[in-house]
Motif scaffolding. Structure first.
Motif, PDB file in Angstrom:
ATOM      1  N   ALA A 110      81.177  73.357  33.720  1.00 12.93           N
ATOM      2  CA  ALA A 110      80.441  74.621  33.760  1.00 12.93           C
ATOM      3  C   ALA A 110      80.025  75.097  32.368  1.00 12.93           C
ATOM      4  N   ASP A 111      80.823  74.802  31.352  1.00 12.74           N
ATOM      5  CA  ASP A 111      80.499  75.246  29.995  1.00 12.74           C
ATOM      6  C   ASP A 111      79.555  74.277  29.280  1.00 12.74           C
ATOM      7  N   CYS A 128      80.084  67.103  35.979  1.00 11.85           N
ATOM      8  CA  CYS A 128      79.570  68.273  35.270  1.00 11.85           C
ATOM      9  C   CYS A 128      80.680  69.266  34.930  1.00 11.85           C
ATOM     10  N   GLY A 163      75.953  79.997  31.841  1.00 11.88           N
ATOM     11  CA  GLY A 163      74.827  79.472  31.072  1.00 11.88           C
ATOM     12  C   GLY A 163      73.613  79.137  31.900  1.00 11.88           C
ATOM     13  N   MET A 164      73.673  79.352  33.207  1.00  7.39           N
ATOM     14  CA  MET A 164      72.528  79.080  34.075  1.00  7.39           C
ATOM     15  C   MET A 164      71.546  80.242  33.995  1.00  7.39           C
ATOM     16  N   TRP A 167      75.764  71.757  36.548  1.00  7.38           N
ATOM     17  CA  TRP A 167      76.926  72.229  37.306  1.00  7.38           C
ATOM     18  C   TRP A 167      76.498  73.224  38.371  1.00  7.38           C
ATOM     19  N   SER A 168      75.592  74.132  38.012  1.00  5.76           N
ATOM     20  CA  SER A 168      75.129  75.134  38.971  1.00  5.76           C
ATOM     21  C   SER A 168      74.317  74.498  40.094  1.00  5.76           C
ATOM     22  N   ALA A 173      77.103  78.877  36.875  1.00  4.73           N
ATOM     23  CA  ALA A 173      77.693  79.004  35.545  1.00  4.73           C
ATOM     24  C   ALA A 173      77.041  80.141  34.763  1.00  4.73           C
ATOM     25  N   GLU A 182      71.325  67.626  29.401  1.00  2.00           N
ATOM     26  CA  GLU A 182      72.716  67.553  29.845  1.00  2.00           C
ATOM     27  C   GLU A 182      73.074  66.166  30.380  1.00  2.00           C
ATOM     28  N   HIS A 231      77.677  71.735  30.756  1.00  2.00           N
ATOM     29  CA  HIS A 231      76.486  71.373  31.545  1.00  2.00           C
ATOM     30  C   HIS A 231      76.195  72.467  32.570  1.00  2.00           C
ATOM     31  N   PRO A 232      75.893  73.682  32.096  1.00  2.00           N
ATOM     32  CA  PRO A 232      75.777  74.819  33.021  1.00  2.00           C
ATOM     33  C   PRO A 232      74.701  74.674  34.087  1.00  2.00           C
TER      34      PRO A 232
END
Length: 296
Positions: free
Chosen positions: A251-252, A249, A270-271, A258-259, A268, A287, A254-255
Motif C-alpha cells: 500500500a505504501d 503490491c 497514495g491513490m 494496490w488500490s 491506499a 510501480e 505501490h499505492p
C-alpha cells in the motif's frame, strides 16, 4: 471437469503458471499468511485447478500447499518440466533456492538429503535461466517485446479482460507483459532501449484505458469510476484472480496498483482520488516495471 478459474478469468492469462511456480517456491510469506480467508481459499482452489490441468492431481492428494518445502519444490520441478516458466520466474526461483541453500548451511545442521536436493534443483534452474537468457538475446529482445505488446493489447481490445474493472484491465495487461518477453526486454536490454519500450508502453496503455472509458487521456474522473468492477454475474472469480495476481503490491510502495487489485481493503492513501487515464498508467508502469518493486 472444467476448471472454473483457468477456464474462466484465467483462460487468457499467461502469467498464472509462472507466478504460481514462484509462489510455490516462496511458500507462505508473512504478508500472505496475514491475508484474508478468501485469499487463502482462492490459492487453494487455484492449486487444485493447476494440478488438475497439468494431470498432477496425485500431488493435490498429498497436500502440496502444506509447509512441506521439499514437496512443493518437487512440484515446481514437475511443472517446469512441462510448462516454460519464462525468464522472470526462473530468475525468481533461482534467487529463492539460493537463499534456501544459504539458510540451510547457516543452521550448521544440514540434512544431507535435503542439501543434495536443494543443490540439484538450484543447478537445474540456474542452467534453465542461463539458457533462456541466451535464447532471448539471440532472437532479439526488442522484436519479441514489440510482438508481445501487440498481442496483449489486441487481447485487451478484443475484450479478453472485460471481466475486470477499467483499471484492473490495464493492470492485468501490464502484468502479462511483465512476466513475458516484454518484461524480459525491460530487464535485459540496455537503458536506452528500456526507456523507449516504457515510453511506448505508457502511450499504448493510456490510449486503451482512455478508450475503454470513452474519455480523453488527460480527463480526470473520480477513482471509483476506474476501480468499480463490471456489473456482471460471476465477477467474483475475476476479483479474486486480480487480487492474487497483484498480491505483491504494498500500500505504501505501490499505492495505485494496490488500490486497483486489493479491492477487499480500502484504497491506499497514495491513490489519487481524481485521476486521468494518463495518470493511472504512468503510476502503474512505474510501480510495476521499476526493478526494485518487482516481486512475486
Amino acid at each position: 471437469m472444467t476448471s472454473v478459474l483457468l477456464e474462466g478469468p484465467g483462460r487468457m492469462l499467461e502469467c498464472i503458471h509462472p507466478k504460481f511456480m514462484v509462489d510455490l517456491v516462496q511458500g507462505e510469506e508473512p504478508k500472505r499468511v496475514g491475508g484474508t480467508l478468501q485469499q487463502q481459499q482462492f490459492r487453494e482452489r487455484l492449486t487444485q485447478d493447476v494440478l488438475a490441468q497439468t494431470q498432477l492431481r496425485a500431488w493435490a492428494m498429498a497436500g502440496v500447499y502444506s509447509e512441506n518445502l521439499m514437496m512443493r519444490l518437487g512440484l515446481v520441478e514437475k511443472l517446469a518440466g512441462s510448462i516454460d516458466p519464462g525468464h522472470l520466474a526462473l530468475t525468481r526461483i533461482v534467487q529463492r533456492l539460493t537463499l534456501l541453500q544459504q539458510a540451510d548451511l547457516s543452521r550448521g545442521q544440514s540434512v544431507p538429503g535435503i542439501a543434495r536436493q536443494l543443490d540439484a534443483l538450484q543447478r537445474w534452474f540456474t542452467q534453465r535461466s542461463v539458457w533462456k537468457e541466451k535464447a532471448l538475446t539471440r532472437r532479439g529482445l526488442t522484436v519479441q517485446a514489440g510482438l508481445h505488446s501487440e498481442q496483449i493489447f489486441a487481447r485487451w481490445h478484443a475484450g479478453a479482460y472485460d471481466g475486470w474493472s477499467l483499471a484492473g484491465r490495464c493492470f492485468i495487461a501490464l502484468e502479462e507483459l511483465r512476466w513475458g518477453p516484454f518484461g524480459d526486454a525491460c530487464r535485459l536490454a540496455n537503458p536506452e532501449v528500456v526507456a523507449v519500450l516504457k515510453d511506448n508502453l505508457r502511450g499504448m496503455a493510456t490510449h486503451y484505458l482512455a478508450y475503454s472509458h470513452q474519455a480523453a487521456p488527460t480527463t480526470r474522473h473520480y477513482y471509483h469510476q476506474w476501480l468499480s468492477s463490471p456489473a456482471a454475474v460471476g465477477t467474483g472469480g475475476h476479483n479474486d484472480m486480480l487480487s492474487w495476481v497483484g498480491d505483491w503490491c504494498d500500500a505504501d510502495k505501490h499505492p495505485v496498483c494496490w488500490s486497483v487489485t486489493q479491492r477487499w481493503q480500502n484504497v491506499a492513501l497514495g491513490m489519487p482520488r481524481l485521476c486521468s487515464a494518463k495518470r493511472l498508467v504512468d503510476a502503474m508502469v512505474e510501480e510495476i516495471f521499476t526493478p526494485s518493486s518487482q516481486r512475486g
